[in-house]
Design a protein around this motif. Structure first.
Motif, PDB file in Angstrom:
ATOM      1  N   ARG A  37      -3.347   4.057  -2.943  1.00 15.76           N
ATOM      2  CA  ARG A  37      -3.497   2.843  -3.752  1.00 15.76           C
ATOM      3  C   ARG A  37      -3.001   1.654  -2.942  1.00 15.76           C
ATOM      4  NH1 ARG A  37       0.544   4.351  -8.462  1.00 15.76           N
ATOM      5  NH2 ARG A  37       0.935   6.203  -7.291  1.00 15.76           N
ATOM      6  N   PHE A  38      -3.485   0.487  -3.322  1.00 19.03           N
ATOM      7  CA  PHE A  38      -3.001  -0.731  -2.667  1.00 19.03           C
ATOM      8  C   PHE A  38      -3.155  -1.909  -3.612  1.00 19.03           C
ATOM      9  CE2 PHE A  38      -7.461  -0.451  -1.243  1.00 19.03           C
ATOM     10  CZ  PHE A  38      -7.939  -1.711  -1.576  1.00 19.03           C
ATOM     11  N   VAL A  48     -15.046  -2.978   7.896  1.00 18.98           N
ATOM     12  CA  VAL A  48     -15.046  -1.556   8.265  1.00 18.98           C
ATOM     13  C   VAL A  48     -13.686  -0.946   7.942  1.00 18.98           C
ATOM     14  CG1 VAL A  48     -15.145   0.054  10.225  1.00 18.98           C
ATOM     15  CG2 VAL A  48     -16.850  -1.766  10.017  1.00 18.98           C
ATOM     16  N   ALA A  49     -12.611  -1.634   8.322  1.00 19.82           N
ATOM     17  CA  ALA A  49     -11.261  -1.143   8.052  1.00 19.82           C
ATOM     18  C   ALA A  49     -10.998  -1.082   6.548  1.00 19.82           C
ATOM     19  CB  ALA A  49     -10.228  -2.030   8.736  1.00 19.82           C
ATOM     20  N   GLN A  50     -11.471  -2.071   5.801  1.00 23.30           N
ATOM     21  CA  GLN A  50     -11.290  -2.070   4.345  1.00 23.30           C
ATOM     22  C   GLN A  50     -11.935  -0.834   3.718  1.00 23.30           C
ATOM     23  OE1 GLN A  50     -12.570  -5.838   2.542  1.00 23.30           O
ATOM     24  NE2 GLN A  50     -12.015  -6.840   4.452  1.00 23.30           N
ATOM     25  N   GLU A  51     -13.140  -0.530   4.143  1.00 25.67           N
ATOM     26  CA  GLU A  51     -13.854   0.621   3.583  1.00 25.67           C
ATOM     27  C   GLU A  51     -13.139   1.927   3.921  1.00 25.67           C
ATOM     28  OE1 GLU A  51     -16.236   2.613   1.194  1.00 25.67           O
ATOM     29  OE2 GLU A  51     -16.144   0.430   1.342  1.00 25.67           O
ATOM     30  N   LYS A  52     -12.693   2.052   5.150  1.00 27.91           N
ATOM     31  CA  LYS A  52     -11.966   3.261   5.557  1.00 27.91           C
ATOM     32  C   LYS A  52     -10.658   3.371   4.776  1.00 27.91           C
ATOM     33  CE  LYS A  52     -11.653   6.559   8.872  1.00 27.91           C
ATOM     34  NZ  LYS A  52     -12.149   6.962  10.136  1.00 27.91           N
ATOM     35  N   GLY A  53     -10.027   2.244   4.502  1.00 28.11           N
ATOM     36  CA  GLY A  53      -8.812   2.245   3.695  1.00 28.11           C
ATOM     37  C   GLY A  53      -9.059   2.805   2.316  1.00 28.11           C
ATOM     38  N   LYS A  54     -10.168   2.421   1.703  1.00 27.04           N
ATOM     39  CA  LYS A  54     -10.500   2.888   0.352  1.00 27.04           C
ATOM     40  C   LYS A  54     -10.878   4.357   0.327  1.00 27.04           C
ATOM     41  CE  LYS A  54     -12.123  -1.619  -1.201  1.00 27.04           C
ATOM     42  NZ  LYS A  54     -13.307  -2.423  -1.516  1.00 27.04           N
ATOM     43  N   GLY A  81       4.240   0.426   1.945  1.00 27.27           N
ATOM     44  CA  GLY A  81       4.118  -0.477   3.080  1.00 27.27           C
ATOM     45  C   GLY A  81       3.802  -1.870   2.586  1.00 27.27           C
ATOM     46  N   ILE A  82       4.360  -2.876   3.256  1.00 27.96           N
ATOM     47  CA  ILE A  82       4.114  -4.267   2.884  1.00 27.96           C
ATOM     48  C   ILE A  82       3.777  -5.062   4.140  1.00 27.96           C
ATOM     49  CG2 ILE A  82       5.055  -6.377   1.853  1.00 27.96           C
ATOM     50  CD1 ILE A  82       7.045  -4.544   0.336  1.00 27.96           C
ATOM     51  N   SER A 128       0.815  -1.214   0.000  1.00 31.86           N
ATOM     52  CA  SER A 128       0.000   0.000   0.000  1.00 31.86           C
ATOM     53  C   SER A 128       0.846   1.260   0.000  1.00 31.86           C
ATOM     54  CB  SER A 128      -0.917   0.015   1.229  1.00 31.86           C
ATOM     55  OG  SER A 128      -0.141   0.046   2.413  1.00 31.86           O
ATOM     56  N   GLU A 129       0.235   2.314  -0.498  1.00 35.50           N
ATOM     57  CA  GLU A 129       0.763   3.671  -0.396  1.00 35.50           C
ATOM     58  C   GLU A 129      -0.296   4.498   0.314  1.00 35.50           C
ATOM     59  OE1 GLU A 129       1.810   4.993  -4.311  1.00 35.50           O
ATOM     60  OE2 GLU A 129       3.405   3.511  -4.492  1.00 35.50           O
TER      61      GLU A 129
END
Length: 110
Positions: free
Chosen positions: A94-95, A82-88, A59-60, A19-20
């Motif tokens: 990008r990830f 929930v975490a996935q949505e906040k990540g997007k 990050g890896i 991810s960035e």
């Protein structure tokens, strides 16, 4: 959890998340810690390895699982969603996500 994960004899599965980030924390650090703690309690979880972000912000994180079913169950966990949505929407520019079957491994230790 830190260092090299102690995994069983193959086969098992690796989920590689690269991810960035966007700028600012916005609750990311706290949620990342919570997700690692939660993942560690899930059936089929074997371990996790994560690198600090480099100068380019990459990050890896690699998590290890005993089966594809365990990987799918983690993907669908309500708090992880929930975490996935906040990540997007907030945390990532990008990830990438890769799911791999580990068929062979080899370790060295002094």
């Amino acid at each position: 959890m830190s260092g090299i994960a102690k995994t069983p004899q193959p086969p098992y599965y690796a989920v590689i998340f690269t991810s960035e980030r966007t700028s600012g924390d916005h609750g990311y650090g706290k949620m990342a810690d919570k997700m690692v703690e939660l993942a560690a309690t899930q059936p089929g979880f074997l371990g996790i390895e994560s690198s600090d972000r480099d100068q380019d912000g990459l990050g890896i994180t690699v998590s290890y699982w005993e089966s594809l079913e365990a990987v799918r169950n983690w993907k669908e966990h309500s708090m992880h969603k929930v975490a996935q949505e906040k990540g997007k929407t907030v945390w990532y520019q990008r990830f990438g996500l890769r799911v791999c079957k580990v068929e062979r491994d080899n370790f060295f230790e002094m």
